[in-house]
Design a protein around this motif. Sequence first.
Motif, PDB file in Angstrom:
ATOM      1  N   LYS A  76       0.971  -1.381  -0.036  1.00 32.81           N
ATOM      2  CA  LYS A  76       0.162   0.161  -0.021  1.00 32.81           C
ATOM      3  C   LYS A  76       0.993   1.285   0.082  1.00 32.81           C
ATOM      4  CE  LYS A  76      -3.823   2.265   2.359  1.00 32.81           C
ATOM      5  NZ  LYS A  76      -4.510   2.266   3.575  1.00 32.81           N
ATOM      6  N   THR A  77       1.903   1.287   0.975  1.00 36.31           N
ATOM      7  CA  THR A  77       2.527   2.741   0.917  1.00 36.31           C
ATOM      8  C   THR A  77       4.073   2.666   0.320  1.00 36.31           C
ATOM      9  OG1 THR A  77       3.137   1.863   3.305  1.00 36.31           O
ATOM     10  CG2 THR A  77       1.295   3.550   2.867  1.00 36.31           C
ATOM     11  N   ASP A  78       4.340   1.512  -0.654  1.00 36.50           N
ATOM     12  CA  ASP A  78       5.609   1.367  -1.218  1.00 36.50           C
ATOM     13  C   ASP A  78       6.169   2.500  -1.850  1.00 36.50           C
ATOM     14  OD1 ASP A  78       4.288   1.403  -3.594  1.00 36.50           O
ATOM     15  OD2 ASP A  78       4.242  -0.711  -3.880  1.00 36.50           O
ATOM     16  N   LYS A  79       5.420   3.465  -2.303  1.00 38.84           N
ATOM     17  CA  LYS A  79       5.765   4.697  -2.977  1.00 38.84           C
ATOM     18  C   LYS A  79       6.452   5.679  -1.851  1.00 38.84           C
ATOM     19  CE  LYS A  79       4.032   3.919  -6.881  1.00 38.84           C
ATOM     20  NZ  LYS A  79       4.290   2.146  -6.791  1.00 38.84           N
ATOM     21  N   THR A  80       6.052   5.539  -0.665  1.00 38.35           N
ATOM     22  CA  THR A  80       6.598   6.446   0.364  1.00 38.35           C
ATOM     23  C   THR A  80       7.776   5.939   1.233  1.00 38.35           C
ATOM     24  OG1 THR A  80       4.360   7.161   0.721  1.00 38.35           O
ATOM     25  CG2 THR A  80       5.934   7.490   2.546  1.00 38.35           C
ATOM     26  N   TYR A  81       7.612   4.492   1.409  1.00 35.45           N
ATOM     27  CA  TYR A  81       8.624   3.596   2.197  1.00 35.45           C
ATOM     28  C   TYR A  81       9.634   2.878   1.433  1.00 35.45           C
ATOM     29  CZ  TYR A  81       5.895   5.074   6.088  1.00 35.45           C
ATOM     30  OH  TYR A  81       5.182   5.940   6.865  1.00 35.45           O
ATOM     31  N   GLY A  82       9.316   2.569   0.139  1.00 40.25           N
ATOM     32  CA  GLY A  82      10.100   1.602  -0.795  1.00 40.25           C
ATOM     33  C   GLY A  82      10.156   0.416  -0.314  1.00 40.25           C
ATOM     34  N   GLU A  83      11.182  -0.470  -0.957  1.00 40.36           N
ATOM     35  CA  GLU A  83      11.491  -1.999  -0.620  1.00 40.36           C
ATOM     36  C   GLU A  83      11.567  -2.178   0.687  1.00 40.36           C
ATOM     37  OE1 GLU A  83      13.698  -5.551  -2.869  1.00 40.36           O
ATOM     38  OE2 GLU A  83      15.041  -3.877  -2.239  1.00 40.36           O
ATOM     39  N   LYS A  84      10.971  -2.947   1.337  1.00 41.75           N
ATOM     40  CA  LYS A  84      11.098  -3.541   2.458  1.00 41.75           C
ATOM     41  C   LYS A  84      11.760  -5.101   2.676  1.00 41.75           C
ATOM     42  CE  LYS A  84       7.856  -0.930   5.221  1.00 41.75           C
ATOM     43  NZ  LYS A  84       9.070  -0.557   5.965  1.00 41.75           N
ATOM     44  N   ILE A  85      12.729  -5.042   3.352  1.00 37.61           N
ATOM     45  CA  ILE A  85      13.230  -6.447   3.131  1.00 37.61           C
ATOM     46  C   ILE A  85      13.236  -7.032   4.654  1.00 37.61           C
ATOM     47  CG2 ILE A  85      15.364  -7.858   2.785  1.00 37.61           C
ATOM     48  CD1 ILE A  85      16.194  -5.992   0.589  1.00 37.61           C
ATOM     49  N   ASN A  86      12.378  -8.203   4.906  1.00 38.71           N
ATOM     50  CA  ASN A  86      12.597  -8.593   6.293  1.00 38.71           C
ATOM     51  C   ASN A  86      13.063 -10.090   6.485  1.00 38.71           C
ATOM     52  OD1 ASN A  86       9.465  -7.178   5.875  1.00 38.71           O
ATOM     53  ND2 ASN A  86      10.684  -6.773   7.802  1.00 38.71           N
ATOM     54  N   ILE A  87      13.834 -10.342   7.366  1.00 42.90           N
ATOM     55  CA  ILE A  87      14.446 -11.699   7.567  1.00 42.90           C
ATOM     56  C   ILE A  87      13.881 -12.418   8.748  1.00 42.90           C
ATOM     57  CG2 ILE A  87      16.768 -13.015   8.209  1.00 42.90           C
ATOM     58  CD1 ILE A  87      18.108 -10.464   6.645  1.00 42.90           C
ATOM     59  N   SER A 153       5.497   0.302  13.227  1.00 36.06           N
ATOM     60  CA  SER A 153       5.223   1.252  12.380  1.00 36.06           C
ATOM     61  C   SER A 153       6.097   1.107  10.994  1.00 36.06           C
ATOM     62  CB  SER A 153       5.674   2.686  13.091  1.00 36.06           C
ATOM     63  OG  SER A 153       6.009   3.672  11.997  1.00 36.06           O
ATOM     64  N   LYS A 154       7.485   0.754  11.342  1.00 39.43           N
ATOM     65  CA  LYS A 154       8.435   0.286  10.059  1.00 39.43           C
ATOM     66  C   LYS A 154       8.034  -0.623   9.508  1.00 39.43           C
ATOM     67  CE  LYS A 154      12.806   2.664  12.089  1.00 39.43           C
ATOM     68  NZ  LYS A 154      12.810   2.576  13.725  1.00 39.43           N
ATOM     69  N   LEU A 155       7.761  -1.814  10.198  1.00 38.66           N
ATOM     70  CA  LEU A 155       7.363  -2.759   9.518  1.00 38.66           C
ATOM     71  C   LEU A 155       6.194  -3.071   8.636  1.00 38.66           C
ATOM     72  CD1 LEU A 155       7.284  -5.382  12.532  1.00 38.66           C
ATOM     73  CD2 LEU A 155       8.816  -5.749  10.719  1.00 38.66           C
ATOM     74  N   ARG A 156       5.304  -2.160   9.008  1.00 40.61           N
ATOM     75  CA  ARG A 156       3.991  -2.101   8.204  1.00 40.61           C
ATOM     76  C   ARG A 156       3.855  -0.988   7.166  1.00 40.61           C
ATOM     77  NH1 ARG A 156      -1.243  -4.127   8.588  1.00 40.61           N
ATOM     78  NH2 ARG A 156      -2.941  -2.679   8.025  1.00 40.61           N
ATOM     79  N   GLY A 157       4.988   0.226   7.294  1.00 43.51           N
ATOM     80  CA  GLY A 157       5.105   0.898   6.374  1.00 43.51           C
ATOM     81  C   GLY A 157       4.148   2.165   6.747  1.00 43.51           C
ATOM     82  N   THR A 158       3.678   2.234   7.899  1.00 44.23           N
ATOM     83  CA  THR A 158       2.620   3.401   8.302  1.00 44.23           C
ATOM     84  C   THR A 158       3.360   4.121   9.477  1.00 44.23           C
ATOM     85  OG1 THR A 158       0.971   1.631   7.854  1.00 44.23           O
ATOM     86  CG2 THR A 158       0.369   3.587   9.280  1.00 44.23           C
ATOM     87  N   ASP A 159       3.081   5.573   9.379  1.00 44.11           N
ATOM     88  CA  ASP A 159       3.481   6.346  10.601  1.00 44.11           C
ATOM     89  C   ASP A 159       2.996   6.128  11.863  1.00 44.11           C
ATOM     90  OD1 ASP A 159       2.056   9.061  11.338  1.00 44.11           O
ATOM     91  OD2 ASP A 159       2.002   8.601   9.065  1.00 44.11           O
ATOM     92  N   VAL A 160       3.813   6.318  12.945  1.00 46.31           N
ATOM     93  CA  VAL A 160       3.163   5.913  14.563  1.00 46.31           C
ATOM     94  C   VAL A 160       1.847   6.868  14.643  1.00 46.31           C
ATOM     95  CG1 VAL A 160       3.707   6.284  16.728  1.00 46.31           C
ATOM     96  CG2 VAL A 160       5.524   5.308  15.330  1.00 46.31           C
ATOM     97  N   CYS A 161       1.860   7.917  14.060  1.00 46.21           N
ATOM     98  CA  CYS A 161       0.824   8.785  14.468  1.00 46.21           C
ATOM     99  C   CYS A 161      -0.600   8.380  13.753  1.00 46.21           C
ATOM    100  CB  CYS A 161       0.790  10.461  13.697  1.00 46.21           C
ATOM    101  SG  CYS A 161       2.049  11.339  14.691  1.00 46.21           S
TER     102      CYS A 161
END
Length: 173
Positions: A76-87, A153-161
């Motif tokens: 959903k918010t990839d344009k804002t947060y870019g690629e997320k890589i989770n191990i 917030s970081k995991l989901r790509g949504t700001d804390v507010c």
Amino acid sequence: SLDLPTLQEFDTHIEHLYHTNKYQDFIINFLIRHLCCRNQDLSFDIVTRQRDVPKNNKNYMWLGRQKATLYRRDYKTDKTYGEKINIITDLKFRTALKRLLAKKVTRVVPSDSPIGYHIKKASFNELGEGALFKVVVNDAREKGDLHRLTEISKLRGTDVCTIAASYNVQKLQ
């Protein structure tokens, strides 16, 4: 009002899915629980070689020897947060992926099904990822764990507010 389970009940359910060999549902619920994935994040191909993770805008789960790596590029918010890589190093999670691959299953969500419907059916009590995300957020809020809320917030790509405003299940009276 929505009667949500506790995080402990959610965790117990995830364990139950694993022990009853419901690996697709296990993986879906595990990723909602631990990586705060949305529906779209769960649309990925499972691959066993890193070179099979092309540089494109699709999501992939690479199952390596000691870890699984989720590449989230289409969310959903990839344009804002870019690629997320989770191990993910969890043994049960990696085993569930291996067992799916052994049955020639390379996706946890069939690409031809409406993803929201499929995730809701697979999710704990058919609550869907939004409500289950509230369970995770609620637990952190009840414990007053601001560090965890920042992590979520970081995991989901949504700001804390936004999380505080949109996912406040127990609004103060």
